[in-house]
Design a protein around this motif. Structure first.
Motif, PDB file in Angstrom:
ATOM      1  N   ALA A  34       0.815  -1.370  -0.214  1.00 59.63           N
ATOM      2  CA  ALA A  34       0.179   0.146   0.116  1.00 59.63           C
ATOM      3  C   ALA A  34       0.855   1.359  -0.054  1.00 59.63           C
ATOM      4  N   GLY A  35       1.945   1.211   0.642  1.00 60.07           N
ATOM      5  CA  GLY A  35       2.869   2.364   0.802  1.00 60.07           C
ATOM      6  C   GLY A  35       3.695   2.593  -0.523  1.00 60.07           C
ATOM      7  N   GLY A  36       3.890   1.533  -1.237  1.00 59.98           N
ATOM      8  CA  GLY A  36       4.652   1.758  -2.353  1.00 59.98           C
ATOM      9  C   GLY A  36       3.762   2.447  -3.541  1.00 59.98           C
ATOM     10  N   ARG A  37       2.457   2.398  -3.517  1.00 64.18           N
ATOM     11  CA  ARG A  37       1.670   2.727  -4.373  1.00 64.18           C
ATOM     12  C   ARG A  37       1.214   4.233  -4.072  1.00 64.18           C
ATOM     13  N   ALA A  38       1.307   4.676  -2.912  1.00 58.85           N
ATOM     14  CA  ALA A  38       0.627   5.904  -2.468  1.00 58.85           C
ATOM     15  C   ALA A  38       1.705   6.943  -2.159  1.00 58.85           C
ATOM     16  N   ARG A  39       1.232   8.249  -2.448  1.00 65.80           N
ATOM     17  CA  ARG A  39       2.276   9.218  -2.039  1.00 65.80           C
ATOM     18  C   ARG A  39       2.236   9.763  -0.856  1.00 65.80           C
ATOM     19  N   HIS A  40       1.091   9.641  -0.188  1.00 67.81           N
ATOM     20  CA  HIS A  40       1.124   9.808   1.379  1.00 67.81           C
ATOM     21  C   HIS A  40       0.772   8.998   2.242  1.00 67.81           C
ATOM     22  N   PRO A  41       1.183   8.872   3.498  1.00 64.27           N
ATOM     23  CA  PRO A  41       0.690   7.783   4.455  1.00 64.27           C
ATOM     24  C   PRO A  41      -0.510   7.628   4.327  1.00 64.27           C
ATOM     25  N   GLU A  42      -1.508   8.733   4.667  1.00 64.54           N
ATOM     26  CA  GLU A  42      -2.939   8.670   4.772  1.00 64.54           C
ATOM     27  C   GLU A  42      -3.694   7.894   3.515  1.00 64.54           C
ATOM     28  N   ALA A  43      -3.189   8.155   2.239  1.00 64.77           N
ATOM     29  CA  ALA A  43      -3.615   7.427   1.064  1.00 64.77           C
ATOM     30  C   ALA A  43      -3.289   6.022   1.124  1.00 64.77           C
ATOM     31  N   ALA A  44      -2.141   5.721   1.663  1.00 66.42           N
ATOM     32  CA  ALA A  44      -1.550   4.124   2.051  1.00 66.42           C
ATOM     33  C   ALA A  44      -2.803   3.685   2.864  1.00 66.42           C
ATOM     34  N   ILE A  45      -3.105   4.217   4.267  1.00 63.79           N
ATOM     35  CA  ILE A  45      -3.936   3.778   5.184  1.00 63.79           C
ATOM     36  C   ILE A  45      -5.278   3.626   4.422  1.00 63.79           C
ATOM     37  N   ALA A  46      -5.866   4.419   3.363  1.00 65.72           N
ATOM     38  CA  ALA A  46      -6.964   4.200   2.996  1.00 65.72           C
ATOM     39  C   ALA A  46      -7.093   3.017   2.087  1.00 65.72           C
ATOM     40  N   THR A  47      -5.971   2.666   1.435  1.00 67.11           N
ATOM     41  CA  THR A  47      -5.783   1.381   0.482  1.00 67.11           C
ATOM     42  C   THR A  47      -5.967   0.357   1.515  1.00 67.11           C
ATOM     43  N   VAL A  48      -5.257   0.070   2.561  1.00 64.42           N
ATOM     44  CA  VAL A  48      -5.262  -0.897   3.434  1.00 64.42           C
ATOM     45  C   VAL A  48      -6.636  -1.212   4.170  1.00 64.42           C
ATOM     46  N   VAL A  49      -7.340   0.009   4.458  1.00 60.63           N
ATOM     47  CA  VAL A  49      -8.857  -0.382   5.134  1.00 60.63           C
ATOM     48  C   VAL A  49      -9.727  -0.650   4.021  1.00 60.63           C
ATOM     49  N   ARG A  50      -9.455  -0.050   2.761  1.00 54.06           N
ATOM     50  CA  ARG A  50     -10.465  -0.581   1.517  1.00 54.06           C
ATOM     51  C   ARG A  50     -10.104  -1.998   1.443  1.00 54.06           C
ATOM     52  N   ARG A  51      -8.741  -2.456   1.373  1.00 52.03           N
ATOM     53  CA  ARG A  51      -8.587  -3.746   0.995  1.00 52.03           C
ATOM     54  C   ARG A  51      -9.116  -4.717   2.353  1.00 52.03           C
ATOM     55  N   HIS A  52      -9.092  -4.108   3.396  1.00 51.08           N
ATOM     56  CA  HIS A  52      -9.586  -5.054   4.508  1.00 51.08           C
ATOM     57  C   HIS A  52     -11.230  -5.183   4.366  1.00 51.08           C
TER      58      HIS A  52
END
Length: 149
Positions: A34-52
């Motif tokens: 998630a962090g590799g694809r996101a520009r900001h930590p918040e975007a990566a966190i949103a990706t993690v939550v969405r996948r969950h």
């Protein structure tokens, strides 16, 4: 021989969710993706939550496919699967925030955050309630939680 108890089961679930197994991606790897694809930590966190959320929805759907006949087996499996995914999600978020998932304090904090409002009751049942000596012990335990990065 080690006897089985609920604490060992919870630690086992935590270890599978945070460290991964052959069939289950670790929290660190999930965070890295998630962090590799996101520009900001918040975007990566949103990706993690969405996948969950997607994973839990699929698990719930699959649990319901067997109907009433498979409910006795499917429901406990779904509950365990949900908790594995929840622990992994919280662990991935912690990793994205800069915490070390190998630190036992972080691993404990992940479990307590998954327990949510019940964490207070869990600590109290473990003899770490809020009154007197046990309250001071609880304060010490929570004081040992890792500081923010």
């Amino acid at each position: 021989m080690r006897s089985w108890n609920i604490a060992h089961a919870v630690e086992g679930l935590r270890d599978i969710a945070l460290d991964g197994t052959l069939a289950f991606t670790s929290a660190g790897r999930m965070a890295a993706r998630a962090g590799g694809r996101a520009r900001h930590p918040e975007a990566a966190i949103a990706t993690v939550v969405r996948r969950h959320a997607n994973g839990v929805a699929v698990g719930g759907f699959l649990t319901g496919l067997g109907g009433f006949l498979t409910l006795l087996v499917a429901l406990p499996v779904n509950v365990v699967e949900f908790h594995l995914q929840a622990i992994r999600m919280v662990g991935a978020i912690a990793r994205l925030r800069g915490y070390d998932l190998t630190d036992e304090r972080v691993r404990t904090a992940v479990l307590l955050s998954v327990a949510g409002d019940d964490s207070h009751a869990i600590l109290r049942q473990a003899g770490l309630g809020l009154g007197g000596i046990s309250g001071r012990l609880t304060d010490q335990l929570t004081g040992r939680m890792p500081p923010g990065p």
